[in-house]
Write an enzyme that holds these catalytic residues in place. Structure first.
Site, PDB file in Angstrom:
ATOM      1  CB  THR A   1      -5.341   1.650   5.696  1.00 42.95           C
ATOM      2  OG1 THR A   1      -4.533   1.719   4.538  1.00 42.95           O
ATOM      3  CG2 THR A   1      -4.791   0.606   6.640  1.00 42.95           C
TER       4      THR A   1
ATOM      5  CB  SER B   1      -0.867  -0.020   1.257  1.00 42.10           C
ATOM      6  OG  SER B   1      -1.673   1.124   1.318  1.00 42.10           O
TER       7      SER B   1
ATOM      8  CB  CYS C   1      -1.322  -7.694  -8.559  1.00 45.65           C
ATOM      9  SG  CYS C   1      -1.516  -7.955 -10.330  1.00 45.65           S
TER      10      CYS C   1
ATOM     11  CB  CYS D   1       1.595 -15.189  -9.639  1.00 46.42           C
ATOM     12  SG  CYS D   1       0.039 -14.404  -9.220  1.00 46.42           S
TER      13      CYS D   1
ATOM     14  CB  CYS E   1       0.788  -9.731 -16.043  1.00 41.24           C
ATOM     15  SG  CYS E   1       1.553 -10.637 -14.692  1.00 41.24           S
TER      16      CYS E   1
ATOM     17  CB  CYS F   1      -4.650 -11.815 -14.966  1.00 37.93           C
ATOM     18  SG  CYS F   1      -4.422 -12.758 -13.453  1.00 37.93           S
TER      19      CYS F   1
ATOM     20  NE  ARG G   1      -3.678  -7.464  -3.249  1.00 41.44           N
ATOM     21  CZ  ARG G   1      -4.914  -7.775  -3.647  1.00 41.44           C
ATOM     22  NH1 ARG G   1      -5.283  -7.542  -4.873  1.00 41.44           N
ATOM     23  NH2 ARG G   1      -5.777  -8.319  -2.797  1.00 41.44           N
TER      24      ARG G   1
END
Lengths: 253, 569
Positions: free
Chosen positions: B363, B87, B541, B538, B514, B544, B327
């Site tokens: 958050t 974040s 995130c 991977c 990606c 896709c 992310r």
């Protein structure tokens, strides 16, 4: 027969290590730590020996700060019966050296009346490859290092060792010290139920003073720096230039 | 081993006449075979992020106050708590002040108050300062990964059991279609599919998987929770971030900069952030809305381009990258909030979607939603009320009020960048959130991609290895890894679609959006292009799962313990 397995909490093998800005050592704060991979293999071997009926109890031990208890919990979750935590807060300037660790483990092995001590061959942080050998020397026990196979019977251990020339098979009288190499076994994963059960297993906490071991280090770390960045290659135009550079710059002729 | 531990069996028997939306009246016993085990808890929480941990902590606090106890377990797919947490983050402590008021007296990893707040409009070579639309007074620049680790220790102190390295892969139902827990996929699944599972029954299951959670999406679809919620679909953005260690003289702790404009074009919503932490560390990232049109765009390369802007590169020069990650995040806001309650549990945090887009903060609302769900769960399990209470209290809370005020900013950009900025200014300075209308979102992100024929490929500059980097270098810095010998966790619903649709019509956008380059089109022996999935890279995130034009790619959870290893993100 009791097996003592020594484990070490190290920076995880997948982490990209970097030097602290003040050059006192490697950055370990907020970095993932886990059990040394060779120690995992040691725990697995001890568990297999117990499951085969060659041993009655597996005791895990570690030397380190409070957080090292997590490493012991991992060993307990894999299946060790009990654990011993020798508390020691690391000082980056005077790190705990293999000789001191060997002295501590000797005291623990004698206290626990272990019939066999299994360790990883080396830790991936310092790559010393000394603790097992020194421990055997201090205890005056036979040693089987770089083990790729261990067969235990009542009084003897047959160890296949991976050496430079191939595989050497030796026979050790028990009690003995064995250090594990990569091909000895594939460590098991701790399943969720086992991790839960490990919470209630006992971890005995002691200090080096309790064991009457003096761990004062004779070595002081002055500075830790990254290796110099590799310089780009130089393309030369003639053999004369090559000779000149070899003679005057590299000084190898 | 066939063992069932029924921690809550006695407590379950206490509950009489469970109402329709309450938990099952008895912890369902499953006869297990072939090495499955079952451990039941009163509350099972999936995800040790800010929402999941806030819920766990709140539950135990309520137990202590009422002199009772509920067993609470938090499952986390990352190898440790915080490993999958990424974040910006400029943290608003509003919810934490409610949860743990004493955090300021402890060694909480919230140390750097915001010292300055700047907003730049970037063109190719210049940075124009605009008045900052943000008000970050009282907020802190933090690493959320670090904060979450601290929250986990607080939770464990209260008796919560936190299990990192375990991925919840399946929802468990009883005969009445009420959710009774989750199943975790234990490690040791071979590529041929043989696996071992552990069942995790719980009287209450809270899903806190973060944006586009795999279990949450299934539940939302099966129970039609969007229709019974605010109604609109969710919209998303992809955030790509690095943490740098920069030179001392360039470092200003607490400095907050946001930018819009270059390198994104007028049709693409997004912007960047540069936050200075302490210890000479700096968070820098680019957020790109996933309803972008050009299938040739690569958010990763846009981020690398962004760092080369003169105003940005001068901050980074001489520094080193510590970590890299990516992310997706929610941008749907108020209009996209689903009904978060389902029979047997609820959805909390970004899995439902409470991010405040104009503030770029989610958050505090995620934590608050966890706390509200905890309060409703407590009342449901101990006093026999129902989880509907969570939905009702959500609508009465400051989350609702805050998201309502923020609702029109993002949808305004459907009309373009300039109208969007103009409408945002009107919304902020004139309407102040009280506009009499609520704008709607445009098409879902996966439908927004244009055909490749309408655009031309973008030539991105080569990475220089100092400021900009190639993907393998960046991936190394994310510490991402997965066990080799497991079936790929990225599933194609129809394996022919990539070669039939994605490649010819859209030029294979997955090979570009990606941020881990999982998807590659490589020529096979016959010379045809085939999709190759490098699932090990991977970053979890979920881009896709969101952006695939035919929604053919399904992100499922791999073995626990794999994935990125974020520590300061």
């Amino acid at each position: 027969m009791k097996i003592l397995v020594a484990v070490k909490r190290v920076v995880d093998y997948a982490v990209k290590v970097r030097v602290r800005p003040d050059r006192t050592g490697v950055e370990t704060a907020s970095v993932k730590m886990s059990m040394n991979p060779f120690c995992e293999i040691a725990v697995e071997e001890a568990l297999r020996l117990r499951e085969a009926g060659a041993a009655a109890e597996v005791v895990a031990a570690t030397v380190g700060p409070a957080q090292s208890a997590d490493t012991l919990r991992t060993a307990l979750a894999m299946g060790a019966d009990r654990a011993v935590h020798v508390l020691h807060d690391p000082d980056p300037q005077r790190p705990l050296l293999p000789l001191a660790v060997a002295k501590i483990l000797r005291a623990v092995a004698l206290q626990e009346k272990a019939g066999l001590v299994i360790l990883g061959k080396q830790a991936i942080d310092d790559d010393c490859n000394q603790t097992g050998q020194m421990l055997a020397g201090l205890l005056n026990w036979p040693q089987g290092t770089f083990a790729s196979k261990v067969i235990l019977d009542k009084e003897k251990a047959t160890v296949e060792r991976e050496v430079d020339g191939g595989i050497e098979t030796i026979c050790l009288d028990l009690p003995a010290v064995i250090t594990t190499d990569l091909r000895l076994n594939q460590p098991r994963y701790a399943t969720l139920p086992n991790i839960m059960k490990a919470k209630s297993k006992v971890i005995k906490k002691v200090t080096p003073e309790d064991l009457n071991v003096d761990i004062r280090s004779d070595m002081e770390v002055l500075e830790v720096t990254e290796p110099p960045k590799r310089k780009a290659g130089v393309i030369l135009s003639s053999v004369d230039e090559l000779l000149d550079k070899l003679k005057n710059e590299a000084r190898v002729l | 081993m066939q063992r069932v531990l029924r921690v809550a069996a006695a407590a379950a028997a206490r509950l009489a006449g469970a109402p329709r939306w309450g938990p099952a009246a008895a912890a369902t016993v499953r006869w297990l075979s072939g090495g499955r085990e079952s451990m039941s808890y009163d509350v099972v929480i999936v995800g040790a992020g800010p929402a999941g941990l806030a819920a766990a902590i709140r539950l135990k606090q309520l137990c202590r106050a009422a002199d009772t106890d509920l067993s609470v377990c938090v499952l986390e797919k990352g190898s440790e708590v915080g490993a999958h947490v990424l974040s910006g983050n400029v943290f608003e402590p509003r919810a934490l002040d409610e949860l743990i008021p004493k955090w300021r007296q402890e060694d909480t990893p919230i140390r750097v108050p915001v010292s300055s707040d700047k907003f730049w409009l970037l063109t190719k070579n210049k940075a124009w300062t605009l008045p900052s639309p943000f008000d970050n007074k009282g907020n802190y620049v933090i690493s959320l990964s670090q904060l979450v680790r601290w929250m986990a220790t607080k939770a464990e102190e209260l008796g919560v059991e936190v299990y990192p390295g375990f991925a919840a892969s399946e929802i468990l139902y009883d005969e009445n279609q009420i959710v009774t827990g989750v199943a975790t996929n234990d490690v040791g699944i071979a590529k041929d599919g043989s696996k071992r599972e552990t069942f995790q029954p719980g009287r209450m299951t809270l899903l806190a998987e973060g944006c586009r959670g795999s279990l949450s999406e299934k539940i939302i679809r099966n129970h039609k929770l969007r229709e019974s919620g605010q109604g609109q679909h969710q919209t998303y953005a992809l955030g790509i971030k690095e943490v740098w260690e920069i030179k001392e003289e360039k470092h200003k702790p607490g400095s907050v900069v946001h930018t819009v404009g270059w390198p994104l074009d007028l049709n693409t919503y997004g912007g960047s952030f540069i936050y200075h932490l302490d210890n000479r560390q700096l968070s820098i990232g680019l957020v790109v809305a996933l309803n972008y049109r050009n299938p040739f765009m690569s958010p990763y390369d846009e981020f690398q381009k962004f760092k080369q802007h003169p105003a940005v590169r001068k901050i980074l020069e001489g520094g080193t990258v510590l970590q890299y990650g990516a992310r997706t995040l929610n941008e749907g806001g108020f209009q996209s909030i689903p009904n978060p309650v389902f029979p047997g549990g609820a959805i909390i945090g970004c899995s439902a979607g409470f991010l405040n887009v104009p503030k770029i903060k989610g958050t505090h609302t995620a934590m608050k939603s966890g706390m509200l769900a905890a309060e409703a769960s407590f009342k449901t399990l101990v006093e026999g009320s129902s989880m509907e209470l969570y939905w009702e209290n959500l609508k009465k809370s400051w989350i609702w009020e805050e998201l309502y005020k923020a609702r029109n900013y993002r949808p305004a950009f459907e009309y373009g960048f300039i109208p969007g900025m103009a409408l945002s200014a009107v919304e902020r300075y004139i309407f102040k959130g009280k506009a009499p209308f609520t704008l709607k979102h445009g098409r879902p992100d996966h439908e927004a991609t244009d055909m490749a024929s309408l655009h031309s490929p973008i030539q991105y500059p080569k990475p220089d290895g100092q400021i900009s980097f190639d993907v393998p270098t960046s991936l190394y810095r994310s510490s991402t890894n997965h066990e080799h010998d497991q079936p790929p966790h990225l599933r194609l619903r129809d394996p022919t679609v990539p070669e039939r649709v994605n490649l010819p019509l859209y030029a294979g956008p997955e090979s570009r959006y990606c941020p881990a380059r999982v998807y590659e089109y490589v020529s096979d022996e016959k010379g045809d292009q085939k999709l190759h999935i490098n699932a090990q890279n991977c970053l979890h995130c979920k881009a896709c799962d969101i952006k695939d034009p035919k929604q053919n790619i399904e992100w499922t959870v791999p073995e626990g313990g794999g994935g990125p290893g974020y520590t300061v993100m």
